[in-house]
Motif scaffolding. Structure first.
Motif, mmCIF file in Angstrom:
data_model
loop_
_atom_site.group_PDB
_atom_site.id
_atom_site.type_symbol
_atom_site.label_atom_id
_atom_site.label_comp_id
_atom_site.label_asym_id
_atom_site.label_seq_id
_atom_site.Cartn_x
_atom_site.Cartn_y
_atom_site.Cartn_z
ATOM 1 N N ASN A 110 5.079 1.294 4.743
ATOM 2 C CA ASN A 110 5.546 2.056 5.899
ATOM 3 C C ASN A 110 6.889 2.750 5.685
ATOM 4 O O ASN A 110 7.610 3.017 6.650
ATOM 5 C CB ASN A 110 5.645 1.139 7.130
ATOM 6 N N ASN A 111 7.219 3.042 4.441
ATOM 7 C CA ASN A 111 8.500 3.692 4.145
ATOM 8 C C ASN A 111 8.287 5.120 3.650
ATOM 9 O O ASN A 111 7.381 5.371 2.855
ATOM 10 C CB ASN A 111 9.248 2.889 3.077
ATOM 11 N N SER A 116 0.932 1.942 8.086
ATOM 12 C CA SER A 116 0.872 0.587 8.607
ATOM 13 C C SER A 116 -0.128 -0.200 7.784
ATOM 14 O O SER A 116 -0.960 0.369 7.062
ATOM 15 C CB SER A 116 0.479 0.588 10.088
ATOM 16 N N LYS A 117 -0.021 -1.512 7.900
ATOM 17 C CA LYS A 117 -0.909 -2.394 7.145
ATOM 18 C C LYS A 117 -1.172 -3.642 7.969
ATOM 19 O O LYS A 117 -0.278 -4.179 8.613
ATOM 20 C CB LYS A 117 -0.260 -2.761 5.811
ATOM 21 N N SER A 118 -2.435 -4.086 7.942
ATOM 22 C CA SER A 118 -2.808 -5.293 8.651
ATOM 23 C C SER A 118 -4.022 -5.918 7.977
ATOM 24 O O SER A 118 -5.046 -5.251 7.792
ATOM 25 C CB SER A 118 -3.133 -4.987 10.120
ATOM 26 N N GLY A 119 -3.897 -7.169 7.609
ATOM 27 C CA GLY A 119 -5.014 -7.852 6.968
ATOM 28 C C GLY A 119 -5.410 -7.187 5.666
ATOM 29 O O GLY A 119 -4.590 -7.024 4.766
ATOM 30 N N SER A 160 -6.558 -4.079 5.477
ATOM 31 C CA SER A 160 -6.595 -2.628 5.669
ATOM 32 C C SER A 160 -5.214 -2.039 5.869
ATOM 33 O O SER A 160 -4.263 -2.749 6.209
ATOM 34 C CB SER A 160 -7.474 -2.275 6.883
ATOM 35 N N ALA A 161 -5.147 -0.745 5.651
ATOM 36 C CA ALA A 161 -3.924 0.018 5.891
ATOM 37 C C ALA A 161 -4.318 1.345 6.518
ATOM 38 O O ALA A 161 -5.489 1.762 6.444
ATOM 39 C CB ALA A 161 -3.156 0.245 4.594
ATOM 40 N N SER A 162 -3.351 2.001 7.135
ATOM 41 C CA SER A 162 -3.616 3.299 7.756
ATOM 42 C C SER A 162 -2.450 4.238 7.570
ATOM 43 O O SER A 162 -1.291 3.813 7.532
ATOM 44 C CB SER A 162 -3.867 3.135 9.267
ATOM 45 N N LEU A 163 -2.784 5.501 7.449
ATOM 46 C CA LEU A 163 -1.801 6.573 7.433
ATOM 47 C C LEU A 163 -1.998 7.368 8.716
ATOM 48 O O LEU A 163 -3.123 7.769 9.022
ATOM 49 C CB LEU A 163 -2.010 7.489 6.228
ATOM 50 N N ALA A 164 -0.932 7.561 9.457
ATOM 51 C CA ALA A 164 -0.994 8.339 10.686
ATOM 52 C C ALA A 164 -0.167 9.608 10.529
ATOM 53 O O ALA A 164 0.927 9.575 9.959
ATOM 54 C CB ALA A 164 -0.482 7.534 11.878
ATOM 55 N N ILE A 165 -0.709 10.698 11.007
ATOM 56 C CA ILE A 165 0.011 11.969 11.004
ATOM 57 C C ILE A 165 0.012 12.480 12.433
ATOM 58 O O ILE A 165 -1.053 12.690 13.035
ATOM 59 C CB ILE A 165 -0.675 13.005 10.092
ATOM 60 N N VAL A 170 0.854 -1.186 0.000
ATOM 61 C CA VAL A 170 0.000 0.000 0.000
ATOM 62 C C VAL A 170 0.891 1.238 0.000
ATOM 63 O O VAL A 170 1.902 1.293 0.723
ATOM 64 C CB VAL A 170 -0.933 0.019 1.228
ATOM 65 N N HIS A 171 0.520 2.185 -0.808
ATOM 66 C CA HIS A 171 1.262 3.445 -0.907
ATOM 67 C C HIS A 171 0.299 4.601 -0.651
ATOM 68 O O HIS A 171 -0.907 4.481 -0.892
ATOM 69 C CB HIS A 171 1.894 3.590 -2.293
ATOM 70 N N TRP A 172 0.846 5.703 -0.167
ATOM 71 C CA TRP A 172 0.020 6.868 0.154
ATOM 72 C C TRP A 172 0.553 8.102 -0.570
ATOM 73 O O TRP A 172 1.761 8.290 -0.693
ATOM 74 C CB TRP A 172 0.028 7.123 1.660
ATOM 75 N N TYR A 173 -0.381 8.952 -0.998
ATOM 76 C CA TYR A 173 -0.044 10.173 -1.711
ATOM 77 C C TYR A 173 -0.726 11.363 -1.041
ATOM 78 O O TYR A 173 -1.827 11.251 -0.509
ATOM 79 C CB TYR A 173 -0.498 10.094 -3.178
#
Lengths: 111, 121
Positions: free
Chosen positions: A54-55, A67-70, A72-77, A35-38
């Motif tokens: 997570n990089n 982070s990623k689990s199962g 789903s993924a999450s972006l934390a700020i 998973v990647h985030w923009y």
């Protein structure tokens, strides 16, 4: 209807921590694809924020984490700043569609 | 410095054609897969098409399959998107993007500024 589901909006006060979820299925995130985030500001091109779950690319503050689990993924700020107000998108690969997929996007508002 | 510069957008009538170009510099173009991603006005990002580094493999979203053709000229460091049978729902800003790896788990690590395609009579 996006293959990856994100909340349309989240908000937080300066200094607070917010998270943005990205829910997929067994053919994309659950299949083990990264998973990647923009991050995207109005009228500009998206910018890669998190890659490989997570990089952080060079230059991205460590206030941003993934982070990623199962399925789903999450972006934390953390330490939210006014300059973080933008749209955020998750992205992965879907084996059923044989193509790359994005979440619908989440608008972050800094109160 | 990686630079991607799209061109070729504009106003086209429904059923018409348009060819987008993306001039790349600052990296070894022939070693990287490239993609097109679009964004309709006020909407989210939608992957459109990807081409392998050699050009030998191409991939398309169902929404454009059979109408759009992605190609590249590695001697000119240029990516193309030929768009035929255009529809109103193809109206969007089209971004070219560089893949950061050669597998399907790739991220898009650099993006152009985008070019606007408007399909309207």
């Amino acid at each position: 209807q996006s293959v990856l589901t994100q909340p349309p909006s989240v908000s937080g006060a300066p200094g607070q921590r917010v998270t943005i979820s990205c829910t997929g299925s067994s053919s994309n995130i659950g299949a083990g694809y990264d998973v990647h985030w923009y991050q995207q500001f109005p009228g500009t091109a998206p910018k890669l924020l998190i890659y490989g779950n997570n990089n952080r690319p060079s230059g991205v503050p460590d206030r941003f984490s993934g982070s990623k689990s199962g399925t789903s993924a999450s972006l934390a700020i953390t330490g939210l700043q006014a300059e973080d107000e933008a749209d955020y998108y998750c992205q992965s690969y879907d084996s059923s569609l044989s193509g790359w997929v994005f979440g619908g996007g989440t608008k972050l508002t800094v109160l | 410095e990686v630079q991607l510069l799209e061109s070729g957008g504009g106003l086209v009538q429904p059923g018409g054609s348009l060819r987008l170009s993306c001039a790349a510099s600052g990296f070894t173009f022939s070693s990287n897969a490239m993609s097109w991603v679009r964004q309709a006005p006020g909407k989210g990002l939608e992957w459109v098409s990807t081409i392998s580094a050699s050009g030998g493999s191409t991939y398309y979203a169902d929404s454009v399959k059979g109408r759009f053709t992605i190609s590249r000229d590695n001697s000119k460091n240029t990516l193309y998107l030929q768009m035929n049978s255009l529809r109103g729902e193809d109206t969007a800003v089209y971004f070219c993007a560089k893949a950061d790896r050669t597998t399907v788990t790739t991220a898009f690590d650099y993006w152009g500024q985008g070019t606007l395609v408007t399909v309207s009579s």
